[in-house]
Design a protein around this motif. Sequence first.
Motif, PDB file in Angstrom:
ATOM      1  N   ALA A   1       9.871  -4.088  -8.508  1.00  0.00           N
ATOM      2  CA  ALA A   1       9.125  -3.159  -9.362  1.00  0.00           C
ATOM      3  C   ALA A   1       9.970  -1.960  -9.775  1.00  0.00           C
ATOM      4  O   ALA A   1       9.728  -1.350 -10.821  1.00  0.00           O
ATOM      5  CB  ALA A   1       7.870  -2.679  -8.642  1.00  0.00           C
ATOM      6  N   LEU A   2      10.952  -1.607  -8.941  1.00  0.00           N
ATOM      7  CA  LEU A   2      11.815  -0.473  -9.278  1.00  0.00           C
ATOM      8  C   LEU A   2      12.515  -0.719 -10.616  1.00  0.00           C
ATOM      9  O   LEU A   2      13.048  -1.793 -10.861  1.00  0.00           O
ATOM     10  CB  LEU A   2      12.874  -0.278  -8.184  1.00  0.00           C
ATOM     11  CG  LEU A   2      12.460   0.552  -6.979  1.00  0.00           C
ATOM     12  CD1 LEU A   2      13.461   0.357  -5.841  1.00  0.00           C
ATOM     13  CD2 LEU A   2      12.356   2.015  -7.340  1.00  0.00           C
ATOM     14  N   GLY A   3      12.513   0.277 -11.453  1.00  0.00           N
ATOM     15  CA  GLY A   3      13.180   0.148 -12.742  1.00  0.00           C
ATOM     16  C   GLY A   3      12.255  -0.253 -13.859  1.00  0.00           C
ATOM     17  O   GLY A   3      12.557  -0.030 -15.034  1.00  0.00           O
ATOM     18  N   ASP A   4      11.098  -0.864 -13.517  1.00  0.00           N
ATOM     19  CA  ASP A   4      10.135  -1.212 -14.556  1.00  0.00           C
ATOM     20  C   ASP A   4       9.690   0.063 -15.274  1.00  0.00           C
ATOM     21  O   ASP A   4       9.588   0.109 -16.497  1.00  0.00           O
ATOM     22  CB  ASP A   4       8.935  -1.928 -13.929  1.00  0.00           C
ATOM     23  CG  ASP A   4       8.049  -2.593 -14.970  1.00  0.00           C
ATOM     24  OD1 ASP A   4       8.474  -2.666 -16.131  1.00  0.00           O
ATOM     25  OD2 ASP A   4       6.945  -3.023 -14.622  1.00  0.00           O
ATOM     26  N   ALA A   5       9.441   1.115 -14.472  1.00  0.00           N
ATOM     27  CA  ALA A   5       9.220   2.444 -15.047  1.00  0.00           C
ATOM     28  C   ALA A   5      10.584   3.063 -15.302  1.00  0.00           C
ATOM     29  O   ALA A   5      11.378   3.212 -14.380  1.00  0.00           O
ATOM     30  CB  ALA A   5       8.415   3.319 -14.084  1.00  0.00           C
ATOM     31  N   GLY A   6      10.877   3.378 -16.529  1.00  0.00           N
ATOM     32  CA  GLY A   6      12.171   3.972 -16.851  1.00  0.00           C
ATOM     33  C   GLY A   6      13.085   3.063 -17.632  1.00  0.00           C
ATOM     34  O   GLY A   6      14.006   3.527 -18.298  1.00  0.00           O
TER      35      GLY A   6
ATOM     36  N   LEU B   1       8.881   5.514  -5.322  1.00  0.00           N
ATOM     37  CA  LEU B   1       8.842   4.091  -4.962  1.00  0.00           C
ATOM     38  C   LEU B   1       9.987   3.739  -4.014  1.00  0.00           C
ATOM     39  O   LEU B   1       9.804   3.000  -3.040  1.00  0.00           O
ATOM     40  CB  LEU B   1       8.935   3.225  -6.228  1.00  0.00           C
ATOM     41  CG  LEU B   1       7.625   2.734  -6.852  1.00  0.00           C
ATOM     42  CD1 LEU B   1       7.908   1.974  -8.129  1.00  0.00           C
ATOM     43  CD2 LEU B   1       6.842   1.868  -5.883  1.00  0.00           C
ATOM     44  N   PHE B   2      11.157   4.267  -4.295  1.00  0.00           N
ATOM     45  CA  PHE B   2      12.325   4.002  -3.458  1.00  0.00           C
ATOM     46  C   PHE B   2      12.087   4.530  -2.043  1.00  0.00           C
ATOM     47  O   PHE B   2      12.305   3.827  -1.050  1.00  0.00           O
ATOM     48  CB  PHE B   2      13.565   4.665  -4.064  1.00  0.00           C
ATOM     49  CG  PHE B   2      14.867   4.070  -3.631  1.00  0.00           C
ATOM     50  CD1 PHE B   2      15.582   3.234  -4.468  1.00  0.00           C
ATOM     51  CD2 PHE B   2      15.392   4.334  -2.370  1.00  0.00           C
ATOM     52  CE1 PHE B   2      16.781   2.671  -4.068  1.00  0.00           C
ATOM     53  CE2 PHE B   2      16.593   3.785  -1.963  1.00  0.00           C
ATOM     54  CZ  PHE B   2      17.301   2.946  -2.816  1.00  0.00           C
ATOM     55  N   ILE B   3      11.628   5.769  -1.956  1.00  0.00           N
ATOM     56  CA  ILE B   3      11.425   6.403  -0.655  1.00  0.00           C
ATOM     57  C   ILE B   3      10.322   5.694   0.136  1.00  0.00           C
ATOM     58  O   ILE B   3      10.499   5.313   1.302  1.00  0.00           O
ATOM     59  CB  ILE B   3      11.073   7.898  -0.831  1.00  0.00           C
ATOM     60  CG1 ILE B   3      12.268   8.646  -1.437  1.00  0.00           C
ATOM     61  CG2 ILE B   3      10.661   8.518   0.504  1.00  0.00           C
ATOM     62  CD1 ILE B   3      11.959  10.077  -1.850  1.00  0.00           C
TER      63      ILE B   3
ATOM     64  N   LEU C   1       0.822  -1.219   0.000  1.00  0.00           N
ATOM     65  CA  LEU C   1       0.000   0.000   0.000  1.00  0.00           C
ATOM     66  C   LEU C   1       0.854   1.266   0.000  1.00  0.00           C
ATOM     67  O   LEU C   1       0.584   2.216  -0.754  1.00  0.00           O
ATOM     68  CB  LEU C   1      -0.931  -0.010   1.205  1.00  0.00           C
ATOM     69  CG  LEU C   1      -2.125   0.944   1.165  1.00  0.00           C
ATOM     70  CD1 LEU C   1      -2.987   0.682  -0.061  1.00  0.00           C
ATOM     71  CD2 LEU C   1      -2.957   0.808   2.443  1.00  0.00           C
ATOM     72  N   LEU C   2       1.885   1.313   0.834  1.00  0.00           N
ATOM     73  CA  LEU C   2       2.749   2.498   0.888  1.00  0.00           C
ATOM     74  C   LEU C   2       3.506   2.724  -0.423  1.00  0.00           C
ATOM     75  O   LEU C   2       3.528   3.847  -0.937  1.00  0.00           O
ATOM     76  CB  LEU C   2       3.726   2.395   2.067  1.00  0.00           C
ATOM     77  CG  LEU C   2       3.210   2.929   3.409  1.00  0.00           C
ATOM     78  CD1 LEU C   2       4.199   2.612   4.521  1.00  0.00           C
ATOM     79  CD2 LEU C   2       2.966   4.429   3.337  1.00  0.00           C
ATOM     80  N   PRO C   3       4.152   1.698  -0.996  1.00  0.00           N
ATOM     81  CA  PRO C   3       4.779   1.901  -2.311  1.00  0.00           C
ATOM     82  C   PRO C   3       3.782   2.360  -3.369  1.00  0.00           C
ATOM     83  O   PRO C   3       4.100   3.217  -4.210  1.00  0.00           O
ATOM     84  CB  PRO C   3       5.345   0.514  -2.653  1.00  0.00           C
ATOM     85  CG  PRO C   3       5.587  -0.116  -1.321  1.00  0.00           C
ATOM     86  CD  PRO C   3       4.473   0.362  -0.446  1.00  0.00           C
ATOM     87  N   GLY C   4       2.558   1.814  -3.332  1.00  0.00           N
ATOM     88  CA  GLY C   4       1.531   2.250  -4.273  1.00  0.00           C
ATOM     89  C   GLY C   4       1.175   3.714  -4.071  1.00  0.00           C
ATOM     90  O   GLY C   4       0.968   4.456  -5.039  1.00  0.00           O
TER      91      GLY C   4
END
Length: 438
Positions: free
Chosen positions: A384-389, A427-429, A186-189
């Motif tokens: 999921a990190l990196g999927d965008a970009g 997302l990282f934060i 939930l928080l990453p979303g």
Amino acid sequence: MTAVVVSVLLMMVLSMLRVNVVLSILIAAITAGVITGQSVLESTSMLISGMGGQAETALSIVLLGIFAVTIKYSGITAILVNKLLKFMKGKRGAILLTIAGISCFSQNLVPVHIAFIPILIPPLLHLFDSMKIDRRGVATALTFGLKAPYLVIPAGYGLMYHQIIATEMKTNGMNIAVSTIPLGMLLPGLGMVVGLLIAVFVTYRKEKDVTTTEGLEQSLASAEISAASENIPFNKQHVITLIAILLALVIQVVTHSLALGALAGIIVMFLGRVVPFLKGDEIIDDGMKMMGAIAFVMLIAAGYATILKETGSINEMVALTNGFIGDSKLFAAFVILMIGLVITMGIGSSFGTVPILAAVYVPLCLSIGFSPLATAALIGTASALGDAGSPASDSTIGPTMGLNADGKHNHIWDTCVPTFMHYNIPLFIFGMIAAIVL
């Protein structure tokens, strides 16, 4: 470790220098193989052998592209677009948020993934230009819908993602119920929602004039087509089209096969005479042109991932981090997320990154004292990190495919860079916060 970092950086640099994404991934993949001691021939053979890992996905993408062209041929999209035009005209923020919402449905309600983009976006390009909407904002809206739902919503692709996380965590010694994972994500979303709002109302709020003389002519032509289509009545062909879409959806849900669903939809469109048999070659050619390039990028990305995995480069990279993490939860979360970012930027697949990270980092999370929910949030976010970009991700290739229909949108600078900034940073934060507080 060197092979992963060097090859990913090389791919990113080449892409930013506007080298074609296919060539960028090929060069990066062969470079990774050579660094690990393979010859150029061995690296190429390994890449080719690994391309089969995405064969089903590639076939699904091509068939969905053909299905999208048949739907567009029916004229039902003209009716939809004109309804949207009347509702959204003059409201830039509303347009971007509506596009993000429609994109979200493609992951859960109607799981067609990126196949809706060539149906919806090209007819709207003249509207974007006439309203001076920054297409980078449209790209971030589309990528949000392609990515955020599978992080948080336990349906469609989201359920699949959560099941993979739960399965891999159990395999590596930590049990968690699939039903609890949405709470951990939930928080990453929420971080992605923050990124979307910043993109829509801050970064890309200002007008951007991208219309050239040629672009103006294209816009006027599109406007004429749109105006003409306002008089199209809802007819029998449109009913058959809706039946084909519904049948495709049902088959996808029942069989979990996008390819079978798309094929069924195509057959109904031809048997129902929505598309004449004599137009078959033309329709299939258009579908191949639309989605074939994306399918090929996915195949090459799978070969690249195979090189990184089979040469042990990723395992070496992950293992080396264990030696200096120590007992700090904060530092451990930072390192895990950073490694996930690098790996996913390279292979372009969140789903494929989960097993890689879980194998090493689940035992590490156990030893440091992370709860199962915190570990799920950490592994899910890191993957999921990196999927965008990522230039190789369908979450970026899909938006570029639609927005570049008139040749005025660059894949790297107009899609990858904006989506990287607006989604990977929050997302990282928020991923680090989730790992600490859960």
